[in-house]
Design a protein around this motif. Structure first.
Motif, PDB file in Angstrom:
ATOM      1  N   ARG A 144     -11.992  41.203  60.593  1.00  9.72           N
ATOM      2  CA  ARG A 144     -10.945  42.085  60.070  1.00  9.72           C
ATOM      3  C   ARG A 144     -10.787  43.318  60.954  1.00  9.72           C
ATOM      4  NH1 ARG A 144     -11.324  43.044  53.695  1.00  9.72           N
ATOM      5  NH2 ARG A 144     -13.409  43.800  54.221  1.00  9.72           N
ATOM      6  N   ASN A 145      -9.538  43.776  61.099  1.00  8.38           N
ATOM      7  CA  ASN A 145      -9.232  44.996  61.834  1.00  8.38           C
ATOM      8  C   ASN A 145      -9.498  46.190  60.920  1.00  8.38           C
ATOM      9  OD1 ASN A 145      -8.177  47.140  63.262  1.00  8.38           O
ATOM     10  ND2 ASN A 145      -6.315  46.090  63.866  1.00  8.38           N
ATOM     11  N   ALA A 146     -10.405  47.067  61.335  1.00  9.33           N
ATOM     12  CA  ALA A 146     -10.786  48.186  60.468  1.00  9.33           C
ATOM     13  C   ALA A 146      -9.610  49.100  60.183  1.00  9.33           C
ATOM     14  CB  ALA A 146     -11.928  48.977  61.115  1.00  9.33           C
ATOM     15  N   TRP A 147      -8.693  49.273  61.156  1.00 12.69           N
ATOM     16  CA  TRP A 147      -7.535  50.142  60.924  1.00 12.69           C
ATOM     17  C   TRP A 147      -6.656  49.609  59.789  1.00 12.69           C
ATOM     18  CZ3 TRP A 147      -7.863  54.739  62.975  1.00 12.69           C
ATOM     19  CH2 TRP A 147      -8.532  54.924  64.190  1.00 12.69           C
ATOM     20  N   LYS A 148      -6.643  48.288  59.617  1.00 11.08           N
ATOM     21  CA  LYS A 148      -5.808  47.670  58.584  1.00 11.08           C
ATOM     22  C   LYS A 148      -6.561  47.428  57.278  1.00 11.08           C
ATOM     23  CE  LYS A 148      -2.463  47.038  61.625  1.00 11.08           C
ATOM     24  NZ  LYS A 148      -1.159  47.747  61.544  1.00 11.08           N
ATOM     25  N   ALA A 149      -7.878  47.549  57.304  1.00 11.26           N
ATOM     26  CA  ALA A 149      -8.670  47.199  56.121  1.00 11.26           C
ATOM     27  C   ALA A 149      -9.316  48.394  55.444  1.00 11.26           C
ATOM     28  CB  ALA A 149      -9.758  46.187  56.503  1.00 11.26           C
ATOM     29  N   VAL A 150      -9.410  49.530  56.130  1.00 15.23           N
ATOM     30  CA  VAL A 150     -10.125  50.686  55.586  1.00 15.23           C
ATOM     31  C   VAL A 150      -9.119  51.733  55.127  1.00 15.23           C
ATOM     32  CG1 VAL A 150     -11.751  52.540  56.099  1.00 15.23           C
ATOM     33  CG2 VAL A 150     -12.120  50.255  57.052  1.00 15.23           C
ATOM     34  N   TRP A 151      -9.383  52.269  53.937  1.00 17.57           N
ATOM     35  CA  TRP A 151      -8.590  53.372  53.390  1.00 17.57           C
ATOM     36  C   TRP A 151      -9.435  54.639  53.421  1.00 17.57           C
ATOM     37  CZ3 TRP A 151      -3.571  52.812  51.125  1.00 17.57           C
ATOM     38  CH2 TRP A 151      -3.073  51.509  51.158  1.00 17.57           C
ATOM     39  N   LEU A 152      -8.767  55.777  53.608  1.00 16.24           N
ATOM     40  CA  LEU A 152      -9.466  57.055  53.770  1.00 16.24           C
ATOM     41  C   LEU A 152      -8.999  58.046  52.707  1.00 16.24           C
ATOM     42  CD1 LEU A 152      -9.038  57.396  57.651  1.00 16.24           C
ATOM     43  CD2 LEU A 152     -11.011  56.448  56.427  1.00 16.24           C
ATOM     44  N   GLY A 212     -17.654  64.448  54.392  1.00 14.67           N
ATOM     45  CA  GLY A 212     -17.210  64.312  53.011  1.00 14.67           C
ATOM     46  C   GLY A 212     -16.067  63.335  52.849  1.00 14.67           C
ATOM     47  N   THR A 213     -15.511  62.832  53.946  1.00 14.89           N
ATOM     48  CA  THR A 213     -14.446  61.834  53.853  1.00 14.89           C
ATOM     49  C   THR A 213     -14.992  60.558  53.226  1.00 14.89           C
ATOM     50  OG1 THR A 213     -13.339  62.727  55.811  1.00 14.89           O
ATOM     51  CG2 THR A 213     -12.769  60.496  55.155  1.00 14.89           C
ATOM     52  N   ARG A 214     -14.210  59.981  52.317  1.00 11.93           N
ATOM     53  CA  ARG A 214     -14.595  58.733  51.669  1.00 11.93           C
ATOM     54  C   ARG A 214     -13.850  57.575  52.331  1.00 11.93           C
ATOM     55  NH1 ARG A 214     -18.563  57.522  48.384  1.00 11.93           N
ATOM     56  NH2 ARG A 214     -17.317  56.596  46.699  1.00 11.93           N
ATOM     57  N   LEU A 215     -14.538  56.484  52.542  1.00 12.64           N
ATOM     58  CA  LEU A 215     -13.961  55.270  53.090  1.00 12.64           C
ATOM     59  C   LEU A 215     -14.037  54.175  52.031  1.00 12.64           C
ATOM     60  CD1 LEU A 215     -15.482  56.877  55.578  1.00 12.64           C
ATOM     61  CD2 LEU A 215     -14.825  54.840  56.862  1.00 12.64           C
ATOM     62  N   ARG A 216     -12.953  53.394  51.941  1.00 10.25           N
ATOM     63  CA  ARG A 216     -12.914  52.342  50.937  1.00 10.25           C
ATOM     64  C   ARG A 216     -12.396  51.057  51.575  1.00 10.25           C
ATOM     65  NH1 ARG A 216      -8.421  52.941  46.656  1.00 10.25           N
ATOM     66  NH2 ARG A 216      -7.305  51.715  48.220  1.00 10.25           N
ATOM     67  N   ALA A 217     -13.054  49.981  51.291  1.00 12.89           N
ATOM     68  CA  ALA A 217     -12.600  48.653  51.676  1.00 12.89           C
ATOM     69  C   ALA A 217     -12.864  47.732  50.488  1.00 12.89           C
ATOM     70  CB  ALA A 217     -13.322  48.163  52.927  1.00 12.89           C
TER      71      ALA A 217
END
Length: 227
Positions: free
Chosen positions: A116-124, A74-79
């Motif tokens: 792109r680095n996913a740790w720096k580009a993805v919001w949770l 159910g976690t949402r990921l946003r980029a």
């Protein structure tokens, strides 16, 4: 209810009247038919209804393990790319975007040059939360929690290793101090200065010989046959 009836025309844009007519089923020219809906909309704007209480999220063991960070189902990921956001969702043990399973790095680089680095580009956004957190922030918090956990365990082990071993009951007290035997020291006296050492070839004192001769002379004088 006001005892005054005020009638002031209010201008409403045409497109809003058309949308209101499509929503209510009343044609836009039917002002009397749309009037109750307009009044209801104004009152809801002035005093909005309280938000519905959030339902508690049931704990689940399903989710996606992203290095140190676990993303529950159910976690949402946003980029975003070009200021246009796009989203993915954790379904079961996978991250799904447009029906396809993707990795965090693949999701972060769906658009753009792909570096792109996913740790720096993805919001949770975790289930039950309305707050978006950068993935790198979640990773740092998780690392700090793991370090504290290992640090407390190491400190406890160190304290246990330094603690003295506890003896069984009755033996944890030291025995009474035993009397210590102190050997008697024999005083050794130095020989007297006046005493003459005795040894082989020792000569009698000269004073003792003169005294013997004097006694003999006195005895001879006192003898009756001596004039």
């Amino acid at each position: 209810m006001s005892r005054y009836s005020l009638h002031f025309p209010i201008r409403v844009p045409d497109d809003v009247l058309v949308e209101l007519g499509e929503f209510t089923g009343k044609f836009w020219s039917d002002s009397l038919g749309q009037e109750p809906f307009v009044i209801e909309a104004i009152r809801n704007y002035i005093k909005p209804a309280p938000p519905a209480p959030q339902q508690p999220v049931e704990a689940t063991e399903a989710g996606y393990q992203w290095k140190q960070v676990f993303l529950p189902e159910g976690t949402r990921l946003r980029a975003s790319f070009g200021r246009q956001p796009y989203f993915a969702t954790v379904v079961g043990a996978e991250i799904k975007y447009d029906g396809h399973a993707v990795s965090p790095s693949c999701f972060a680089n769906l658009h753009g040059s792909g570096n792109r680095n996913a740790w720096k580009a993805v919001w949770l956004r975790l289930p039950g939360s309305n707050e978006w957190l950068l993935a790198d922030v979640c990773r740092s918090a998780r690392k700090a929690a793991i370090a504290r956990l290992h640090g407390d365990g190491a400190q406890a082990d160190s304290q246990r290793s330094r603690a003295p071993e506890r003896l069984p009951q009755g033996l944890d007290q030291p025995p009474p101090a035993a009397r210590q035997f102190v050997p008697r020291q024999t005083e050794i006296r130095s020989p007297s200065v006046s005493a003459a050492p005795k040894g082989n070839g020792a000569q009698p004192k000269s004073s003792s010989g003169r005294s013997a001769r004097r006694r003999k002379r006195r005895a001879a004088k006192q003898s009756p046959g001596n004039p």
